[in-house]
Design a protein around this motif. Structure first.
Motif, mmCIF file in Angstrom:
data_model
loop_
_atom_site.group_PDB
_atom_site.id
_atom_site.type_symbol
_atom_site.label_atom_id
_atom_site.label_comp_id
_atom_site.label_asym_id
_atom_site.label_seq_id
_atom_site.Cartn_x
_atom_site.Cartn_y
_atom_site.Cartn_z
ATOM 1 N N MET A 1 0.833 -0.944 -0.066
ATOM 2 C CA MET A 1 0.016 0.055 -0.089
ATOM 3 C C MET A 1 0.886 1.153 0.148
ATOM 4 S SD MET A 1 -2.893 1.188 2.679
ATOM 5 C CE MET A 1 -4.079 -0.322 2.283
ATOM 6 N N THR A 2 0.646 2.186 -0.909
ATOM 7 C CA THR A 2 1.321 3.491 -0.869
ATOM 8 C C THR A 2 1.010 4.084 0.313
ATOM 9 O OG1 THR A 2 -0.079 4.365 -2.525
ATOM 10 C CG2 THR A 2 1.562 3.065 -3.404
ATOM 11 N N MET A 3 1.746 5.277 0.514
ATOM 12 C CA MET A 3 1.656 6.314 1.527
ATOM 13 C C MET A 3 0.408 6.947 1.238
ATOM 14 S SD MET A 3 4.032 9.458 2.785
ATOM 15 C CE MET A 3 3.273 10.606 3.849
ATOM 16 N N GLY A 4 0.186 7.228 -0.205
ATOM 17 C CA GLY A 4 -1.099 8.063 -0.355
ATOM 18 C C GLY A 4 -2.350 7.466 -0.219
ATOM 19 N N HIS A 5 -2.217 6.092 -0.185
ATOM 20 C CA HIS A 5 -3.366 5.525 -0.193
ATOM 21 C C HIS A 5 -3.742 4.820 1.218
ATOM 22 C CE1 HIS A 5 -3.043 5.475 -4.586
ATOM 23 N NE2 HIS A 5 -4.450 5.505 -4.560
ATOM 24 N N ASP A 6 -2.670 4.899 2.134
ATOM 25 C CA ASP A 6 -2.909 4.356 3.564
ATOM 26 C C ASP A 6 -3.675 5.258 4.243
ATOM 27 O OD1 ASP A 6 -2.450 3.356 6.180
ATOM 28 O OD2 ASP A 6 -0.545 2.791 5.921
ATOM 29 N N PRO A 7 -4.714 4.845 5.074
ATOM 30 C CA PRO A 7 -5.821 5.663 5.728
ATOM 31 C C PRO A 7 -4.973 5.927 6.970
ATOM 32 C CG PRO A 7 -6.568 3.182 5.814
ATOM 33 C CD PRO A 7 -5.263 3.387 4.691
ATOM 34 N N ALA A 8 -4.045 5.322 7.537
ATOM 35 C CA ALA A 8 -3.088 5.732 8.743
ATOM 36 C C ALA A 8 -2.675 7.111 8.380
ATOM 37 C CB ALA A 8 -2.364 4.751 8.879
ATOM 38 N N VAL A 9 -2.298 7.591 7.108
ATOM 39 C CA VAL A 9 -1.438 8.862 6.892
ATOM 40 C C VAL A 9 -2.417 9.717 7.262
ATOM 41 C CG1 VAL A 9 -0.252 10.173 5.372
ATOM 42 C CG2 VAL A 9 0.195 7.619 5.419
ATOM 43 N N ALA A 10 -3.918 9.772 6.563
ATOM 44 C CA ALA A 10 -4.799 10.939 6.895
ATOM 45 C C ALA A 10 -5.246 10.952 8.174
ATOM 46 C CB ALA A 10 -5.826 10.374 5.799
ATOM 47 N N ALA A 11 -5.399 9.814 8.947
ATOM 48 C CA ALA A 11 -5.586 9.851 10.472
ATOM 49 C C ALA A 11 -4.700 10.708 11.274
ATOM 50 C CB ALA A 11 -6.058 8.400 10.865
ATOM 51 N N LEU A 12 -3.258 10.563 10.955
ATOM 52 C CA LEU A 12 -2.210 10.948 11.520
ATOM 53 C C LEU A 12 -2.006 12.410 11.148
ATOM 54 C CD1 LEU A 12 0.301 7.848 11.246
ATOM 55 C CD2 LEU A 12 -0.919 8.798 13.469
ATOM 56 N N ARG A 13 -2.311 12.852 10.006
ATOM 57 C CA ARG A 13 -2.151 14.249 9.439
ATOM 58 C C ARG A 13 -3.391 14.946 10.094
ATOM 59 N NH1 ARG A 13 1.486 15.237 5.859
ATOM 60 N NH2 ARG A 13 2.345 13.375 4.298
ATOM 61 N N ALA A 14 -4.481 14.276 10.326
ATOM 62 C CA ALA A 14 -5.640 15.038 11.105
ATOM 63 C C ALA A 14 -5.210 15.186 12.467
ATOM 64 C CB ALA A 14 -6.778 14.334 10.612
ATOM 65 N N ALA A 15 -4.735 14.246 13.104
ATOM 66 C CA ALA A 15 -4.458 14.366 14.673
ATOM 67 C C ALA A 15 -3.351 15.332 14.688
ATOM 68 C CB ALA A 15 -3.694 13.027 14.947
ATOM 69 N N LEU A 16 -2.222 15.419 13.815
ATOM 70 C CA LEU A 16 -1.359 16.590 13.940
ATOM 71 C C LEU A 16 -1.936 17.757 13.791
ATOM 72 C CD1 LEU A 16 1.700 15.000 12.200
ATOM 73 C CD2 LEU A 16 1.597 15.314 14.429
ATOM 74 N N ALA A 17 -3.088 17.998 13.188
ATOM 75 C CA ALA A 17 -3.575 19.407 12.784
ATOM 76 C C ALA A 17 -4.645 19.892 14.157
ATOM 77 C CB ALA A 17 -4.494 19.420 11.617
ATOM 78 N N ARG A 18 -4.876 18.856 14.870
ATOM 79 C CA ARG A 18 -5.568 19.115 16.105
ATOM 80 C C ARG A 18 -4.885 19.778 17.195
ATOM 81 N NH1 ARG A 18 -8.204 13.685 14.895
ATOM 82 N NH2 ARG A 18 -9.734 14.128 13.726
ATOM 83 N N SER A 19 -5.650 20.580 17.968
ATOM 84 C CA SER A 19 -4.652 21.261 19.145
ATOM 85 C C SER A 19 -4.239 20.598 20.204
ATOM 86 C CB SER A 19 -5.503 22.696 19.608
ATOM 87 O OG SER A 19 -6.831 22.037 20.044
ATOM 88 N N GLY A 20 -3.553 20.671 20.975
ATOM 89 C CA GLY A 20 -2.952 19.786 22.102
ATOM 90 C C GLY A 20 -1.788 20.504 22.916
ATOM 91 N N GLY A 21 -1.500 20.526 24.044
ATOM 92 C CA GLY A 21 -0.642 20.953 24.838
ATOM 93 C C GLY A 21 0.751 20.135 24.997
ATOM 94 N N ALA A 22 1.644 20.556 25.587
ATOM 95 C CA ALA A 22 2.856 19.766 26.263
ATOM 96 C C ALA A 22 2.277 18.920 27.062
ATOM 97 C CB ALA A 22 3.807 20.543 26.508
ATOM 98 N N THR A 23 3.032 17.921 27.012
ATOM 99 C CA THR A 23 2.762 16.700 28.102
ATOM 100 C C THR A 23 3.945 16.585 29.016
ATOM 101 O OG1 THR A 23 3.676 14.854 26.816
ATOM 102 C CG2 THR A 23 0.998 15.523 26.605
ATOM 103 N N SER A 24 3.777 15.844 30.264
ATOM 104 C CA SER A 24 4.774 15.801 31.043
ATOM 105 C C SER A 24 4.622 14.437 31.961
ATOM 106 C CB SER A 24 4.653 16.942 32.162
ATOM 107 O OG SER A 24 5.293 16.606 33.208
ATOM 108 N N ASP A 25 5.570 13.836 32.474
ATOM 109 C CA ASP A 25 5.469 12.707 33.153
ATOM 110 C C ASP A 25 4.580 13.003 34.612
ATOM 111 O OD1 ASP A 25 6.958 11.170 31.507
ATOM 112 O OD2 ASP A 25 8.804 11.129 32.567
ATOM 113 N N HIS A 26 4.522 14.314 34.756
ATOM 114 C CA HIS A 26 4.013 14.862 36.126
ATOM 115 C C HIS A 26 2.361 14.838 35.709
ATOM 116 C CE1 HIS A 26 8.039 15.309 37.192
ATOM 117 N NE2 HIS A 26 8.302 16.449 36.362
ATOM 118 N N ASP A 27 1.863 14.685 34.662
ATOM 119 C CA ASP A 27 0.481 14.682 34.353
ATOM 120 C C ASP A 27 -0.361 14.536 35.233
ATOM 121 O OD1 ASP A 27 1.254 16.605 32.355
ATOM 122 O OD2 ASP A 27 0.857 15.295 30.744
#
Length: 202
Positions: A1-27
């Motif tokens: 399966m090529t990168m352009g057709h892997d649904p995981a890539v679209a899901a990961l790109r969408a995830a990166l576009a969503r907001s979210g703050g820094a994390t920590s071992d102390h959370d």
């Protein structure tokens, strides 16, 4: 399966576009107060996703039991950012090539997640990458005991995570875990995956 057709890539790109703050071992430990004047050292890890016959998978390592720090623990390929690195992405790709033999030319960098602060004094940048070519992993002798893969679907499902606790320096500390088969994935690795899961879940 090529990168352009892997649904995981679209899901990961969408995830990166969503907001979210820094994390920590102390959370999960709001009562913990970091020491004043602490200096965090930069580091980076590669969250490497590769296609598989049953869906995308994430590459992880089991650290050598002979290591002084974090022996036998599950981790992403990665480590400290060196002076010769051009930045976090460069450091993550270099470390992945050194630790598991993943050629940097085989990785399509999708982006980075917000930094994660570890209890050991590092600020870690997770670099999300898609492995575009086949490669045979070569564990670095003395540092990596095993290279293995877990389904992306498993580690991006919030329902697969649990919170556990253990004594650390006289106090109880809570942390995320996302076990898979014989692998006990916990600590910073699990926290970074949980942050990704929270972005994928919506």
């Amino acid at each position: 399966m090529t990168m352009g057709h892997d649904p995981a890539v679209a899901a990961l790109r969408a995830a990166l576009a969503r907001s979210g703050g820094a994390t920590s071992d102390h959370d999960l430990n709001p009562d913990f107060t970091p020491p004043a004047g602490r200096v965090l050292r930069p580091a980076a890890v590669l969250v490497a996703v590769r296609p598989g016959p049953d869906g995308a998978r994430v590459i992880l390592t089991k650290r050598s039991s002979r290591l002084k720090h974090h022996p036998g623990q599950i981790a992403f390929p990665g480590g400290k950012q060196d002076e010769g690195d051009a930045g976090a992405v460069d450091a993550a790709l270099r470390e992945a090539e050194e630790e598991i033999g993943l050629p940097r030319a085989a990785v399509e960098v999708l982006g980075t997640l917000p930094a994660h602060e570890t209890v050991t004094g590092f600020t870690v940048t997770p670099v999300l990458g898609y492995v575009r070519a086949d490669f045979r992993s070569v564990p670095e002798p003395g540092e990596v005991e095993e290279v293995f893969e877990v389904p992306l679907e498993h580690v991006t499902d919030p329902a697969c995570f649990t919170v556990e606790r253990r004594r650390w320096r006289g106090s109880w500390r809570r942390y995320y875990t996302v076990p898979y088969g014989p692998y006990y994935i916990w600590g910073a690795t699990a926290r970074i995956l949980r942050a990704l899961a929270d972005r994928v879940a919506p």
